[in-house]
Design a protein around this motif. Sequence first.
Motif, PDB file in Angstrom:
ATOM      1  N   LEU A 166       0.938  -1.334   0.225  1.00 30.55           N
ATOM      2  CA  LEU A 166       0.047   0.058  -0.015  1.00 30.55           C
ATOM      3  C   LEU A 166       0.927   1.337   0.034  1.00 30.55           C
ATOM      4  O   LEU A 166       0.543   2.136  -0.704  1.00 30.55           O
TER       5      LEU A 166
ATOM      6  N   GLY B 128       2.229   2.388  -3.261  1.00 24.41           N
ATOM      7  CA  GLY B 128       0.972   2.892  -4.225  1.00 24.41           C
ATOM      8  C   GLY B 128       0.041   1.857  -4.869  1.00 24.41           C
ATOM      9  O   GLY B 128      -0.733   2.170  -5.545  1.00 24.41           O
TER      10      GLY B 128
ATOM     11  N   LYS C  10      -2.892  -0.188  -5.169  1.00 27.89           N
ATOM     12  CA  LYS C  10      -4.495   0.112  -4.826  1.00 27.89           C
ATOM     13  C   LYS C  10      -4.907  -1.058  -4.146  1.00 27.89           C
ATOM     14  O   LYS C  10      -4.880  -2.050  -4.597  1.00 27.89           O
TER      15      LYS C  10
ATOM     16  N   ARG D 206      -6.620  -4.000  -5.769  1.00 29.35           N
ATOM     17  CA  ARG D 206      -5.877  -4.870  -6.312  1.00 29.35           C
ATOM     18  C   ARG D 206      -4.977  -5.940  -5.790  1.00 29.35           C
ATOM     19  O   ARG D 206      -4.176  -6.671  -6.321  1.00 29.35           O
TER      20      ARG D 206
END
Length: 725
Positions: A40, A43, A45, A48
């Motif tokens: 996380l 970056g 998401k 995902r």
Amino acid sequence: MRLTAEQHAVVGHDAGHARVAAVAGAGKTTTLVARVLHLLERGVKPGRVLVLMFNRSAREDFQSRLAATAPAGQALPDVRTFHSLGHRLTQSLTRWGVLAPRRLLTADWQLERLLRQATQQALGEVPDAGEAALEADKLEALAHFCGLVKAEMAEPAELHARLDFGEDTGHFVAAFEHAEALLADQGLMTYADLLYRPLAALEADPALRARVQGFLDHVIIDEYQDINPVQQRLLAVLAGREAAVMAVGDANQCIYEWRGARPDTMLDDFTATFGAARDYPLSTTFRHGHALALAANHAIAANRRRPDQLCLAAPTNPDTRLAVGQGGQGLLDALASWQGQGRRLDEACLLVRSWALSVPLQLGLLREGIPFRLSREDRFVFRLPLVEALAGYLMLARDAGLLQDPGHLSTLLAQPTPFVARERLAALATRLAETQRWPERHDPLLAALKPHQRRTLKRRWALLCELPRLAGWSPARLLEHVIEAVEAEKVLKRAAARRDKGEEDVRLLDVLVEQARQAEGLDAFIELLRRPVENRDDGVLITTVHGAKGLEWPLVVLGGVNEEDFPHYTRDNPLTPPRLEEERRLFYVAITRARERLVMLHDGGDHRPSRFLAETAWEDGQRVAERLAAGDETPLRVARPALVRRYLAALGRSLPVEAGEASPATAADYRVGQRLTHAVFGEGEIRVVEGDPANPVIEVGFGQAGRRRLIARRAPIELLEGEGR
């Protein structure tokens, strides 16, 4: 979070698939929480990322740990079990019109009713199955068979031929097909269908597969060694070629082969399914000390299908102490010593390979008034239907008036099962209680029974009438007479849904006879079997090794560590190399549940201690741990110096070790047919062919190279082992 270098490496894995081999107590949850947070922070998401846990409790624990560690307001990824994932996927495929709507069967009685109906339909096609097919154990086995067909995505006939489901199961294949038709006709599905139906649809339609792929960048699966083929194949479909898969587990703890799991899933099958992967070890356990870590390494070393990895104890772990004791007294001594140190009984766990092995230990705790609790309340010894019935037979020897009690007679006629419907047994018991005579040959009560059923029940009634005249017999003699008269061993093996279940029931008979020999009298033994007891929260927990997976306790007492009990085998069901490895993994899981103290108990007497006790080299492990704690570098003689040296090198510690002398054992110590150890070459075996102590003959199998017989003429058999042997 404070992480080790190995944990940091897992957390920082950058790209591609990864396989993480984590020993027992390696802090997997901490590591995986850190891994998710790391993704996380990079970056990725949350939507995902998919995290899959083995069961609901593991999922809830992971979710709470993740939420507690994440920054406030941080969106978190989906954490699911395979079944919840399958449920969500089933809903999607149903909305898209791919799957017909179905309602999930959530109650056991609903599934049992459906399988009973399917069995009745199948009996017309397999007439030899008879009424035994409708017994509760057989229906339970049929449910297991149906679930396994779907777990392995196998052809029912092929699976039934490959696996040993015991006698009177020839109707299973037809019953599976009828059950599938009933589920479809009634718009129902089982928990197994949550994965089976979506996977079958996805694998049959490339366009449909493309529709569910591409939504994930990362998939993390815990306890990967325990997933079965349907789970692995569904995971491969969802991950597609885009998602990076991280599998975390320990092939040494694969103990659910009866559910479709395989140790090779964690070893070779992962790369065959997903492609090249980077391997990460989590070798440090934060659970127990050096003595137990070494014992665990020794215990699993004989397995061929295992990772080349040692379990290393962290320096801050407890100084775990190991001991071997005997029988019920060994358990009482261990608990007394524990309480003498000011410790509580609810910190202790008694582990057994099978519930039958807990019976003498339950009775021993009852005699001493020591509180305990069972993970399954239906496994209290006096609540087992077979034990209740056997106690009822013995009570009849003391009280002939029970012959006039239809409820009592019904219980005795029903156990062990005569393969007759319960309502017919109840009607017969009522008649016998009233008339005290066996019905005439053409009585309607008997006309509905098959000849062998009539003979069985007539013999059982004769036994019941005889018992009041045998009140002077000892408890053991009387119990053995009952067991022989009702042909209990034969009946239990036939009634069992699976061979191992029948063997466990027969072992229960042996245990009860052994306990009867120790009883002070018939009344005392009956009272012991019928003594009321409830779970006590302040008592010792009793559970099976399978039920203890993923758990730990300060004190673990492992009971029933006898040859033929653990590892489990019989003359009719000998050990094969794969089964021995599975038993050894189960033993490895058992001993690694302990934090501060492990006591392993064998029964003594006619029961030889398990080979697993010697394989642990537990005394060597204890001596090494003591030398490390004291900083004593005096040379030490051990059974497997190469393994100990490797352990010390991994710790960065120095301690001179050298080989000790092999322990000789004469052929008189072994029975004909007993396997001694692995052969040096291939998947062979070494076993006793003739047990004459003067001239024992040992047969050595060398796989495809044939067999040789060796005669040890008046000499001891030396069981040697070393690296590569």
